[in-house]
Each structure stands twice: as structure tokens, then as C-alpha cells.
Design an enzyme around this catalytic site. Structure first.
Site, short mmCIF file in Angstrom:
data_model
loop_
_atom_site.label_atom_id
_atom_site.label_comp_id
_atom_site.label_asym_id
_atom_site.label_seq_id
_atom_site.Cartn_x
_atom_site.Cartn_y
_atom_site.Cartn_z
CE1 TYR A 196 -5.10 -1.41 -4.03
CE2 TYR A 196 -5.52 -3.77 -3.98
CZ TYR A 196 -5.25 -2.59 -3.33
OH TYR A 196 -5.10 -2.57 -1.95
CB SER B 266 -0.93 0.02 1.21
OG SER B 266 -1.97 -0.88 1.00
CE LYS C 284 -3.89 0.61 -1.10
NZ LYS C 284 -4.48 0.01 0.11
CB VAL D 54 0.20 -5.77 4.32
CG1 VAL D 54 -0.99 -5.14 5.01
CG2 VAL D 54 -0.07 -6.07 2.86
CE1 TYR E 276 -4.52 1.61 4.60
CE2 TYR E 276 -2.60 0.62 5.61
CZ TYR E 276 -3.27 1.03 4.51
OH TYR E 276 -2.71 0.87 3.29
N1 GLN Z 1 -2.43 -5.42 -1.54
C1 GLN Z 1 -2.87 -5.27 -0.19
C2 GLN Z 1 -4.36 -5.46 -0.07
O1 GLN Z 1 -5.07 -5.04 -0.92
C3 GLN Z 1 -2.46 -3.92 0.30
C4 GLN Z 1 -2.87 -3.65 1.72
C5 GLN Z 1 -1.87 -2.86 2.49
O2 GLN Z 1 -0.69 -2.84 2.19
N2 GLN Z 1 -2.33 -2.27 3.57
O3 GLN Z 1 -4.86 -6.05 0.84
#
Ligand code: GLN
Length: 305
Positions: free
Chosen positions: A189, A63, A66, A259, A241
Site C-alpha cells: 500500500y 491515493s 487506488k 494527498v 472522500y
Molecule cells: N498514502 C496516503 C495515506 O494513506 C494516501 C491518502 C490520500 O492520498 N488521500 O494516508
């Protein structure tokens, strides 16, 4: 400031915590990453690089990407169009929550939860036929490293178990908040999340956000000073988050996590810092990484506050 000495102290101090987190096992490929990794890199605006541990080892940025796609989507759509389709409030919910998206009629709370990031992908895809290559080129240019690439195995692995993300994308489509095909948005994505980078690349890839929109490598103004401020504000309030309050309280910097265990944070006008340790806390942020950043701002005495 002797950042090298500070990084080495941090490495020593976080050692007991490194193996206490849990790797993201809902993506099978990530479940196989060794838990005992730790790397950290600092890139300063005046051109100095400091690093410790596994700072040059490649890992899945997930993420963190993003933040990159937010910059691209802002460039393509402009702020007003973007904000019609995605909000700017912390979600207080896990990054892959479905409930909030339903009762808020398909408008994701912010661009960093998964649904919000899918809207960013949709915008990029509507403006650029080869969205995957557009994202790759952007990240390579931002990091000043043309060797950065996707990890196709990680992307395929996430796709094979990505039922929740598929549900989110279908929800968005049903509310009319995706222009493109659900399948295409999901594929892009998963690809962006699979970008493989190290701490040095990652710290560098955020330099325009620390440098008021200006690329230190090309000397070009990539986004406006005001846009850099807004993206940093979004990272401070939404970048980690449902642990964003804890992160802001302890670290005192805007940051974006993934993650894969990476976190990038920055001090405007001064530096970017990236850390990697795959063991996560219950909100999906690196456990040792969060502690390392807390130690970084404590030991240097520098934060945005
Ligand atoms: N690819 C992961 C997901 O969609 C990304 C989530 C993350 O890094 N918080 O669950």
C-alpha cells in the site's frame, strides 16, 4: 476546442489560490514539497495532448493509485468477489477514519478510502506473488511510459509515521477481511501511494476509463465497457472522500484525488484531465486543483451532465 488557451486562462486565474492550501505534512517527505507548484494536462481520445505549468514535473500520486489498483483487483477477483469485501457507498468520513470500519464490521465503505484500498492490495497479493511489480507494470502500460517508478523515500517516510494505516490494516485483519500478512499489505500500500508520476502520465493512465475499457496505446480491451462505467461511477460518488459532494457539484466529472495534490478527472468518450497543486483543502484534495477542474468544465461547457 482550443484546450491550450483554456488551460492557460485557468493557470492565470488559479494563481492566487495556489499557495492558500496546506501540504500533507503527516507524511514527512510530502511536507517538503514546494507549495507554489501548478500543472495541468489534457489528453484527448483523438490523440491530442495539451499542458500548462508544471505538467511534466513528477510528484507523489498517493491515493490516485487506488483507481489503478481497483482495476487490477477487479480483473483478478471479479466484481462479485470484490463486492463481498468492500462496499460502494460514499463514506462521508475522512479517508483514514477508523470508527466507521469498526461499526461496519471490517467492510470498508468503498474501495477508495484507505481501508478499502488495503483490501484491493490484499486481493492483488493473493493473485500475484510480486504484487508491487504487478502494480508497477500495470501503471506503466496504462500510461504508455516504462520509466514510471516508485519513490522509495516517500514510501519509507509514510511507513515511519503510518500508525493510523497500520491500525486500519490490523482492524481489517481482525475482522477476517485480509488474507495476507498485515505487514505485507501495508508495504505494498505504501509503495503504490509513492508512485511518482506527472500530470501527462496521470491523464494517460486513466484513458481506458474514458475509452470504455479500451487501451488507446495497445488497442486491447483491458476491462469491459460495463466495468469502466462502474469504476467511473465509483469515482463520482467516492473519489474525493468527504468532499465528494462538493467536487461533483462544482466539477461535474468523475475524479480521483491524492494527498500529493494530484487529481485526475475524465469525460467518457472525450478526454482525461490531470491537475497538480500540492496545497490541500481540509478533506485532503488539492485546493487549486479542484478550482482548476471547476474552471475547466465551466469554460469548456463540457461535463457528464
Ligand atoms: N498514502 C496516503 C495515506 O494513506 C494516501 C491518502 C490520500 O492520498 N488521500 O494516508
Amino acid at each position: 476546442m482550443d484546450y491550450q488557451q483554456i488551460l492557460e486562462e485557468i493557470h492565470t486565474e488559479v494563481k492566487p489560490v495556489i499557495t492558500q492550501g496546506k501540504v500533507a505534512d503527516y507524511i514527512p517527505k510530502l511536507a517538503a514539497v514546494p507549495l507554489n507548484k501548478f500543472g495541468m494536462a489534457v489528453q484527448t481520445l483523438d490523440g491530442k495532448l495539451f499542458s500548462v505549468g508544471d505538467a511534466d514535473e513528477y510528484f507523489s500520486i498517493q491515493s490516485i493509485s487506488k483507481a489503478h489498483t481497483l482495476i487490477l483487483a477487479l480483473q483478478f477477483a471479479g466484481e462479485n468477489n470484490l463486492l463481498k469485501r468492500v462496499g460502494r457507498e460514499p463514506s462521508g468520513n475522512p479517508f483514514n477514519s477508523l470508527v466507521q470500519l469498526e461499526y461496519e464490521n471490517g467492510i470498508p465503505r468503498n474501495p477508495f478510502i484507505n481501508a478499502g484500498a488495503m483490501v484491493l492490495v490484499d486481493i492483488i497479493l493473493s493473485h500475484s506473488k510480486d504484487a508491487v511489480q504487478t502494480i508497477l507494470k500495470f501503471v506503466r502500460d496504462r500510461s504508455n511510459n516504462q520509466n514510471i517508478d516508485f519513490d522509495k523515500e516517500v514510501a519509507a517516510s509514510e511507513k515511519s509515521t503510518g500508525f493510523r494505516n497500520a491500525a486500519l490494516a490490523n482492524f481489517l485483519k481482525s475482522y477476517g477481511n485480509l488474507e495476507n500478512d498485515v505487514e505485507d499489505v501495508l508495504d505494498i500500500y505504501f509503495s503504490q501511494c509513492s508512485l511518482s508520476m506527472n500530470c501527462i502520465d496521470l491523464a494517460r493512465s486513466f484513458m481506458i476509463l474514458a475509452n470504455h475499457g479500451l487501451s488507446p496505446w495497445s488497442g486491447k480491451q483491458i476491462i469491459s465497457k460495463s466495468q469502466a462505467k462502474r469504476i467511473n461511477s465509483l469515482m463520482l460518488t467516492c473519489g474525493t472522500y468527504d468532499a465528494v459532494g462538493d467536487f461533483a457539484y462544482r466539477v461535474g466529472l468523475p475524479g480521483k484525488s491524492g494527498v500529493g495534490g494530484g487529481i485526475v478527472a475524465l469525460i467518457p468518450g472525450r478526454l482525461c484531465v490531470a491537475v497538480w497543486s500540492p496545497g490541500l483543502n481540509s478533506s485532503g484534495n488539492s485546493l487549486a486543483g479542484t478550482q482548476a477542474l471547476e474552471l475547466f468544465t465551466t469554460k469548456t461547457g463540457k461535463s457528464i451532465f
